[in-house]
Design a protein around this motif. Structure first.
Motif, PDB file in Angstrom:
ATOM      1  N   ASP A  15       0.828  -1.211   0.000  1.00  0.00           N
ATOM      2  CA  ASP A  15       0.000   0.000   0.000  1.00  0.00           C
ATOM      3  C   ASP A  15       0.859   1.257   0.000  1.00  0.00           C
ATOM      4  N   LEU A  16       1.849   1.305   0.871  1.00  0.00           N
ATOM      5  CA  LEU A  16       2.689   2.489   0.966  1.00  0.00           C
ATOM      6  C   LEU A  16       3.547   2.654  -0.290  1.00  0.00           C
ATOM      7  N   LEU A  17       4.158   1.577  -0.757  1.00  0.00           N
ATOM      8  CA  LEU A  17       4.965   1.643  -1.972  1.00  0.00           C
ATOM      9  C   LEU A  17       4.123   2.055  -3.172  1.00  0.00           C
ATOM     10  N   THR A  18       2.932   1.497  -3.292  1.00  0.00           N
ATOM     11  CA  THR A  18       2.043   1.853  -4.399  1.00  0.00           C
ATOM     12  C   THR A  18       1.705   3.333  -4.354  1.00  0.00           C
ATOM     13  N   GLY A  19       1.390   3.848  -3.182  1.00  0.00           N
ATOM     14  CA  GLY A  19       1.077   5.272  -3.050  1.00  0.00           C
ATOM     15  C   GLY A  19       2.246   6.160  -3.430  1.00  0.00           C
ATOM     16  N   ILE A  20       3.429   5.820  -2.948  1.00  0.00           N
ATOM     17  CA  ILE A  20       4.616   6.635  -3.242  1.00  0.00           C
ATOM     18  C   ILE A  20       4.963   6.556  -4.726  1.00  0.00           C
ATOM     19  N   LEU A  21       4.969   5.354  -5.288  1.00  0.00           N
ATOM     20  CA  LEU A  21       5.316   5.168  -6.697  1.00  0.00           C
ATOM     21  C   LEU A  21       4.310   5.857  -7.613  1.00  0.00           C
ATOM     22  N   LEU A  22       3.014   5.669  -7.351  1.00  0.00           N
ATOM     23  CA  LEU A  22       2.003   6.328  -8.185  1.00  0.00           C
ATOM     24  C   LEU A  22       2.063   7.845  -8.035  1.00  0.00           C
ATOM     25  N   GLY A  23       2.381   8.330  -6.838  1.00  0.00           N
ATOM     26  CA  GLY A  23       2.557   9.773  -6.638  1.00  0.00           C
ATOM     27  C   GLY A  23       3.724  10.305  -7.458  1.00  0.00           C
ATOM     28  N   ALA A  50      -8.985  17.259  -3.411  1.00  0.00           N
ATOM     29  CA  ALA A  50      -7.783  16.738  -4.045  1.00  0.00           C
ATOM     30  C   ALA A  50      -8.071  15.358  -4.627  1.00  0.00           C
ATOM     31  N   SER A  51      -7.491  15.090  -5.800  1.00  0.00           N
ATOM     32  CA  SER A  51      -7.618  13.781  -6.417  1.00  0.00           C
ATOM     33  C   SER A  51      -6.726  12.788  -5.686  1.00  0.00           C
ATOM     34  N   ILE A  52      -6.913  11.501  -6.001  1.00  0.00           N
ATOM     35  CA  ILE A  52      -6.061  10.466  -5.416  1.00  0.00           C
ATOM     36  C   ILE A  52      -4.604  10.753  -5.776  1.00  0.00           C
ATOM     37  N   GLY A  53      -4.352  11.107  -7.036  1.00  0.00           N
ATOM     38  CA  GLY A  53      -2.988  11.409  -7.478  1.00  0.00           C
ATOM     39  C   GLY A  53      -2.389  12.585  -6.743  1.00  0.00           C
ATOM     40  N   ASP A  54      -3.188  13.641  -6.543  1.00  0.00           N
ATOM     41  CA  ASP A  54      -2.704  14.806  -5.804  1.00  0.00           C
ATOM     42  C   ASP A  54      -2.306  14.423  -4.375  1.00  0.00           C
ATOM     43  N   MET A  55      -3.125  13.585  -3.755  1.00  0.00           N
ATOM     44  CA  MET A  55      -2.837  13.179  -2.380  1.00  0.00           C
ATOM     45  C   MET A  55      -1.578  12.315  -2.321  1.00  0.00           C
ATOM     46  N   PHE A  56      -1.418  11.397  -3.272  1.00  0.00           N
ATOM     47  CA  PHE A  56      -0.198  10.594  -3.326  1.00  0.00           C
ATOM     48  C   PHE A  56       1.010  11.468  -3.615  1.00  0.00           C
ATOM     49  N   ALA A  57       0.861  12.429  -4.529  1.00  0.00           N
ATOM     50  CA  ALA A  57       1.988  13.294  -4.901  1.00  0.00           C
ATOM     51  C   ALA A  57       2.456  14.132  -3.710  1.00  0.00           C
ATOM     52  N   MET A  77      -6.922   1.349  -2.083  1.00  0.00           N
ATOM     53  CA  MET A  77      -8.154   0.592  -2.306  1.00  0.00           C
ATOM     54  C   MET A  77      -9.085   1.341  -3.257  1.00  0.00           C
ATOM     55  N   ASP A  78      -9.220   2.648  -3.084  1.00  0.00           N
ATOM     56  CA  ASP A  78     -10.032   3.450  -4.006  1.00  0.00           C
ATOM     57  C   ASP A  78      -9.469   3.387  -5.421  1.00  0.00           C
ATOM     58  N   ALA A  79      -8.143   3.503  -5.537  1.00  0.00           N
ATOM     59  CA  ALA A  79      -7.508   3.480  -6.858  1.00  0.00           C
ATOM     60  C   ALA A  79      -7.768   2.144  -7.550  1.00  0.00           C
ATOM     61  N   VAL A  80      -7.631   1.045  -6.829  1.00  0.00           N
ATOM     62  CA  VAL A  80      -7.892  -0.268  -7.419  1.00  0.00           C
ATOM     63  C   VAL A  80      -9.363  -0.392  -7.802  1.00  0.00           C
ATOM     64  N   ASP A  81     -10.275   0.073  -6.933  1.00  0.00           N
ATOM     65  CA  ASP A  81     -11.704   0.044  -7.254  1.00  0.00           C
ATOM     66  C   ASP A  81     -12.011   0.841  -8.516  1.00  0.00           C
ATOM     67  N   LEU A 121      -5.942   8.050 -11.037  1.00  0.00           N
ATOM     68  CA  LEU A 121      -5.370   9.036 -10.120  1.00  0.00           C
ATOM     69  C   LEU A 121      -6.046  10.398 -10.210  1.00  0.00           C
ATOM     70  N   ARG A 122      -6.770  10.655 -11.273  1.00  0.00           N
ATOM     71  CA  ARG A 122      -7.503  11.917 -11.393  1.00  0.00           C
ATOM     72  C   ARG A 122      -8.848  11.889 -10.660  1.00  0.00           C
ATOM     73  N   LYS A 123      -9.249  10.735 -10.184  1.00  0.00           N
ATOM     74  CA  LYS A 123     -10.523  10.588  -9.479  1.00  0.00           C
ATOM     75  C   LYS A 123     -10.425  11.160  -8.064  1.00  0.00           C
ATOM     76  N   LEU A 124     -11.556  11.617  -7.572  1.00  0.00           N
ATOM     77  CA  LEU A 124     -11.639  12.042  -6.172  1.00  0.00           C
ATOM     78  C   LEU A 124     -11.865  10.798  -5.317  1.00  0.00           C
ATOM     79  N   PRO A 125     -11.182  10.697  -4.198  1.00  0.00           N
ATOM     80  CA  PRO A 125     -11.315   9.485  -3.378  1.00  0.00           C
ATOM     81  C   PRO A 125     -12.719   9.335  -2.818  1.00  0.00           C
TER      82      PRO A 125
END
Length: 142
Positions: free
Chosen positions: A8-16, A105-112, A128-132, A92-96
């Motif tokens: 989860d943490l790696l995915t968030g950092i990498l996608l950000g 903020a979008s999911i991508g903005d929050m990860f970034a 989980m939201d991103a995968v959904d 990543l452009r979706k709102l969580p």
């Protein structure tokens, strides 16, 4: 730290990182992410991180969130040139769904902004939201 927590943490950092650099690909190296994901006192998680890292990158590629443009891995270094896919960018452009963000903020903005700085459990909810969202995008195309 469990494998799923590292994922989860790696995915968030990498996608950000990918969201911030889009459309330019980045070099994702094990050593660059180890310190960001695994606490220094967690020797067992650090020992297993190479396997978690490579499996996470390959999973994100297999399910269409990123593209592995090149695998530079050797026996002593694991490195991939990766880019954000269309599905990944759309996700990543979706709102969580799971979080109420006042700044919208979008999911991508929050990860970034930094997945590691998010409160406990927030990175997991965002992944989980991103995968959904990614699953929904795939269903809508069928």
């Amino acid at each position: 730290m469990t494998n799923i927590e590292q994922f989860d943490l790696l995915t968030g950092i990498l996608l950000g990182d990918l969201y911030t650099s889009f459309p330019v690909a980045i070099d994702a190296r094990t050593d660059a992410y180890l310190e960001q994901v695994v606490p220094p006192e967690d020797g067992e998680a650090a020992f297993n991180f190479v396997q978690v890292f490579t499996s996470t990158v390959r999973w994100l590629d297999q399910y269409g969130y990123i593209h592995i443009e090149h695998d530079y891995s050797t026996l002593d270094c694991y490195e991939f040139k990766v880019s954000l896919s269309e599905k990944g960018l759309h996700t990543l452009r979706k709102l969580p769904k799971s979080l109420q963000s006042e700044d919208k903020a979008s999911i991508g903005d929050m990860f970034a902004r930094g997945a590691k700085r998010l409160a406990d459990g927030v990175a997991t909810k965002l992944v989980m939201d991103a995968v959904d969202f990614g699953i929904q995008a795939g269903i809508e195309r069928i």
